[in-house]
Write a protein that holds these residues in place. Structure first.
Motif, mmCIF file in Angstrom:
data_model
loop_
_atom_site.group_PDB
_atom_site.id
_atom_site.type_symbol
_atom_site.label_atom_id
_atom_site.label_comp_id
_atom_site.label_asym_id
_atom_site.label_seq_id
_atom_site.Cartn_x
_atom_site.Cartn_y
_atom_site.Cartn_z
ATOM 1 N N GLU A 177 -61.795 -13.810 -54.839
ATOM 2 C CA GLU A 177 -60.448 -14.234 -54.465
ATOM 3 C C GLU A 177 -59.583 -14.592 -55.664
ATOM 4 O OE1 GLU A 177 -62.794 -14.447 -50.814
ATOM 5 O OE2 GLU A 177 -63.161 -15.086 -52.876
ATOM 6 N N THR A 178 -60.182 -14.971 -56.803
ATOM 7 C CA THR A 178 -59.388 -15.460 -57.938
ATOM 8 C C THR A 178 -59.416 -14.551 -59.166
ATOM 9 O OG1 THR A 178 -61.245 -16.796 -58.779
ATOM 10 C CG2 THR A 178 -59.702 -17.867 -57.241
ATOM 11 N N LYS A 179 -60.218 -13.510 -59.165
ATOM 12 C CA LYS A 179 -60.301 -12.641 -60.345
ATOM 13 C C LYS A 179 -58.941 -12.107 -60.761
ATOM 14 C CE LYS A 179 -65.072 -10.917 -60.018
ATOM 15 N NZ LYS A 179 -65.916 -9.735 -59.719
ATOM 16 N N ALA A 180 -58.119 -11.763 -59.786
ATOM 17 C CA ALA A 180 -56.822 -11.152 -60.094
ATOM 18 C C ALA A 180 -55.875 -12.102 -60.816
ATOM 19 C CB ALA A 180 -56.163 -10.645 -58.810
ATOM 20 N N MET A 181 -56.128 -13.415 -60.756
ATOM 21 C CA MET A 181 -55.231 -14.364 -61.418
ATOM 22 C C MET A 181 -55.242 -14.189 -62.936
ATOM 23 S SD MET A 181 -53.649 -15.942 -59.094
ATOM 24 C CE MET A 181 -52.841 -17.257 -59.990
ATOM 25 N N LEU A 182 -56.325 -13.665 -63.489
ATOM 26 C CA LEU A 182 -56.434 -13.517 -64.936
ATOM 27 C C LEU A 182 -56.199 -12.075 -65.377
ATOM 28 C CD1 LEU A 182 -59.464 -15.894 -65.619
ATOM 29 C CD2 LEU A 182 -57.022 -16.381 -65.781
ATOM 30 N N ASN A 183 -55.617 -11.270 -64.495
ATOM 31 C CA ASN A 183 -55.324 -9.882 -64.846
ATOM 32 C C ASN A 183 -54.102 -9.795 -65.758
ATOM 33 O OD1 ASN A 183 -55.825 -7.040 -64.595
ATOM 34 N ND2 ASN A 183 -53.979 -6.918 -63.350
ATOM 35 N N THR A 184 -54.140 -8.864 -66.697
ATOM 36 C CA THR A 184 -53.007 -8.560 -67.570
ATOM 37 C C THR A 184 -52.964 -7.049 -67.756
ATOM 38 O OG1 THR A 184 -54.131 -8.540 -69.724
ATOM 39 C CG2 THR A 184 -53.517 -10.705 -68.834
ATOM 40 N N THR A 185 -51.964 -6.576 -68.482
ATOM 41 C CA THR A 185 -51.913 -5.150 -68.783
ATOM 42 C C THR A 185 -52.987 -4.749 -69.791
ATOM 43 O OG1 THR A 185 -50.191 -5.632 -70.421
ATOM 44 C CG2 THR A 185 -49.472 -4.874 -68.252
ATOM 45 N N ASN A 186 -53.708 -5.720 -70.321
ATOM 46 C CA ASN A 186 -54.852 -5.457 -71.196
ATOM 47 C C ASN A 186 -56.177 -5.715 -70.485
ATOM 48 O OD1 ASN A 186 -53.382 -4.945 -73.807
ATOM 49 N ND2 ASN A 186 -52.615 -6.985 -73.346
ATOM 50 N N GLY A 187 -56.132 -5.702 -69.166
ATOM 51 C CA GLY A 187 -57.322 -6.001 -68.386
ATOM 52 C C GLY A 187 -57.422 -7.487 -68.090
ATOM 53 N N GLN A 188 -58.575 -7.894 -67.573
ATOM 54 C CA GLN A 188 -58.773 -9.304 -67.258
ATOM 55 C C GLN A 188 -59.076 -10.066 -68.543
ATOM 56 O OE1 GLN A 188 -62.239 -10.779 -65.067
ATOM 57 N NE2 GLN A 188 -60.847 -11.752 -63.622
ATOM 58 N N ILE A 189 -58.229 -11.041 -68.861
ATOM 59 C CA ILE A 189 -58.398 -11.862 -70.061
ATOM 60 C C ILE A 189 -58.991 -13.207 -69.635
ATOM 61 C CG2 ILE A 189 -57.241 -12.936 -72.017
ATOM 62 C CD1 ILE A 189 -57.086 -9.949 -72.185
ATOM 63 N N PRO A 190 -60.213 -13.532 -70.067
ATOM 64 C CA PRO A 190 -60.888 -14.732 -69.545
ATOM 65 C C PRO A 190 -60.591 -16.020 -70.282
ATOM 66 C CG PRO A 190 -62.392 -13.508 -70.924
ATOM 67 C CD PRO A 190 -61.110 -12.719 -70.898
#
Length: 656
Positions: free
Chosen positions: A89-102
């Motif tokens: 449910e929350t993975k998409a919150m850290l999405n960017t145009t460079n992929g998921q930035i943790p």
């Protein structure tokens, strides 16, 4: 060598002053301090204090005056404690145009305002490394929106807001070329630009949208603040490296006696944008939102941004000379005085908004900076605070006509009068104070009771913990003529800026649990009888419930090596502060914390056959230890049938 003498002198002065002050820290706190910070068991603090997490990427929440840590809000970094960034449910919150930035570097915070006063609705936070702005809902203390900034690098000068939260404003720290053209670093003056992004905020929902960006010359924007009252239509940024250096900035960006405060008429910019004066250009950036009804984050990639160029928009931007390498850019509660804090200056310049407007009308300019008019220093100057201390960084206000400025090099907070610019008091900090915070200190209605200093060095203040010591905050009573140090308390991460508001503004608005009847999650399980396990190819969906003190189902078989197993856990509780956790042996990501009435999903892809225990990770009852179960993972291709249950005891008489 002559050109770098002043900065080196300041560094030497800092070392000298700190070595002296460290010997006298024991006598700094007066005898009645304990009674002023004591919050009795069962009693509440007066203020919520939201503190930036710096390099940990999160926001921490403390009570004031106690200094007690209340919560860590995950924003820009994954958070194994509750599965933020790990749960489906929350993975998409850290999405960017460079992929998921943790991970990110979280520097500044801003509480939403109405009529220049805090309203307790939202908290905005910036990401410095991968430029983004987040919005946190203060009824749930959850991050509900993150917007990426295109044409930006080092989103440091953000997220500062206009006094009715019309816009959240973000300025670039590092100038970069616009677009993706491959250019030499040495072409900085020709090809590098800074930008100021204006993010509109919906008055009801809080939803953000990138309204427009202003293209500025290549330089570093540092901090910013919006006007108030008479200066409502304006926004002000500090800047440094107007030398436009691109190497060894320590020396090469400290050549000029003055850099600039950048004054932006955002109302005029808004008019230019509506009149079609801007240019729409391709720009990809992620816009992530968390739908609280569906309890699900989604990410959309935007493809265009509106750019406003000062050369096409006259009377939109002006520059005011400000000594030297200014950091802070702060406006007093009336909106008349603009305080610039030059890191390498030996004074504090205070500019007058009304004088600035007159200077613009009278065209009292001293040339331009790449086409942007420069107002004469004396024409906009109200006056200078003389000999305030070394290394002024940031100023806040008490609403009683006084200003308080942090002095990084001389390790002190200095109180001075806005009326006559005279220093009224000094209080040592321990040590090297960066930002400071007065509740509401950047609004039209500051609270004049407390000040918190956020310090960069803490030698001898807390028990030693190896090479890295705890970060430090110090609480001062500013209700009287003299500042009084009340409390030291350690903080998480590296605190930069902070905001605080009266607890009464949000305390009664807290969501205590989610109404399970309004749970719109696609995978919700509405009661134990609805629990199920479904296979589709190599995907297995486990529809699971949690309630004190068991999981349904708690025995699952028929899962094979290489399957993707999705545990959709619904917490059936409808009571405050009864979350349940979920974790499974050897899962390589994290656990879940599932709030009452909420559904959260954990993905598990077993790589080896075996029996995998799973269990509740959040102590929930006397039988918490018993809240567990087993997943059987069989070899791939085996004929183990899919079955599941809770409370089913098999007949073992025929088994070996």
């Amino acid at each position: 060598m002559k050109k770098i003498f002043l900065p080196l002198c300041f560094v030497a002065a800092m070392a000298s002053m700190q070595s002296c002050k460290m010997k006298n820290t024991a006598s700094a706190v007066q005898g009645d301090a304990n009674s002023k910070v004591y919050v009795a068991p069962g009693k509440y603090d007066e203020y919520y204090n939201f503190v930036s997490g710096g390099f940990n990427g999160q926001v921490s929440v403390y009570g004031l005056p106690s200094g007690r840590l209340l919560k860590l809000i995950p924003v820009f970094s994954v958070f194994p404690e509750n599965g933020y960034g790990y749960s489906e449910e929350t993975k998409a919150m850290l999405n960017t145009t460079n992929g998921q930035i943790p991970w990110d570097d979280q520097h500044h915070l801003e509480l939403s305002q109405t009529n220049g006063e805090q309203d307790g609705r939202w908290l905005f936070a910036n990401a410095n490394n991968t430029p983004r702005v987040a919005r946190i809902d203060l009824s749930t203390f959850k991050t509900v929106e993150i917007l990426q900034m295109p044409n930006s690098a080092g989103n440091h000068s953000s997220p500062f807001i206009t006094e009715n939260t019309e816009y959240v404003v973000a300025g670039t720290r590092f100038s970069v070329p616009l677009g993706t053209e491959d250019v030499p670093i040495s072409s900085f003056k020709q090809n590098f630009h800074s930008t100021a992004s204006f993010i509109s905020v919906d008055k009801t929902s809080g939803n953000m949208a990138l309204a427009f960006q202003m293209v500025l010359p290549g330089m570093n924007l540092d901090l910013s603040h919006a006007g108030k009252g008479p200066s409502h239509d304006w926004f002000f940024f500090s800047s440094y490296n107007t030398e436009q250096a691109y190497t060894l900035l320590e020396v090469n960006a400290s050549q000029k006696d003055k850099d600039y405060i950048i004054a932006v008429n955002w109302k005029k910019a808004e008019e230019y944008a509506k009149a079609g004066k801007g240019k729409k250009v391709p720009a990809e950036y992620a816009h992530n939102t968390f739908d609280e009804s569906k309890q699900l984050a989604s990410s959309v990639i935007e493809h265009e941004v509106l750019l406003l160029d000062p050369k096409d928009c006259p009377d939109m931007i002006y520059m005011i000379p400000c000594p030297k390498s200014p950091h802070g850019c702060d406006l007093d509660p009336t909106g008349e005085y603009i305080v610039g804090s030059g890191k390498l200056a030996a004074l504090i310049p205070v500019f007058s908004f009304s004088k600035m407007i007159k200077a613009i009308g009278d065209k009292q300019f001293e040339g331009d900076f790449q086409g942007i008019p420069i107002i004469k220093y004396e024409a906009a100057l109200y006056g200078e605070v003389q000999k305030p201390g070394l290394g002024p960084l940031h100023t806040e206000f008490d609403g009683k006509g006084n200003a308080y400025t942090s002095m990084f090099l001389s390790s002190e907070v200095v109180k001075w009068s806005l009326k006559d610019l005279k220093v009224l008091d000094r209080a040592p900090t321990y040590y090297s104070v960066g930002h400071l915070m007065i509740p509401g200190g950047d609004t039209r209605k500051p609270g004049g009771k407390y000040l918190v200093a956020y310090n960069k060095i803490t030698k001898d203040r807390f028990l030693p913990t190896g090479p890295e010591l705890a970060q430090s905050a110090q609480l001062y009573d500013i209700s009287g003529d003299k500042m009084q140090l009340l409390l030291d308390f350690p903080t998480i991460g590296e605190p930069h800026y902070a905001q605080a508001l009266p607890a009464s503004l949000i305390q009664g608005k807290q969501v205590k649990f989610y109404d399970i009847n309004k749970n719109g999650n696609e995978f919700v399980t509405m009661g134990e009888k609805k629990a199920n396990v479904v296979r589709k190819g190599n995907r297995v969906d486990v529809y699971m419930t949690a309630i004190r003190s068991h999981l349904v189902p708690d025995n699952i078989e028929g899962v094979f090596v290489g399957d993707d197993v999705y545990f959709h856990v619904t917490n059936l509780e409808q009571d405050w502060d009864i979350p349940h956790g979920f974790a499974i042996k050897n899962n390589p990501n994290a656990e879940l914390l599932v709030m009452p009435g909420e559904t959260v999903t954990l993905k598990f892809s077993p790589q080896k056959q075996g029996i995998y225990p799973f269990y509740c990770t959040d102590f929930c009852s006397a039988l918490h230890q018993e809240m567990s179960g087993y997943l059987r993972v069989s070899p791939k291709g085996s004929n183990t049938p899919l079955k599941f249950g809770t409370g089913v005891v098999a007949d073992t008489s025929a088994q070996k």
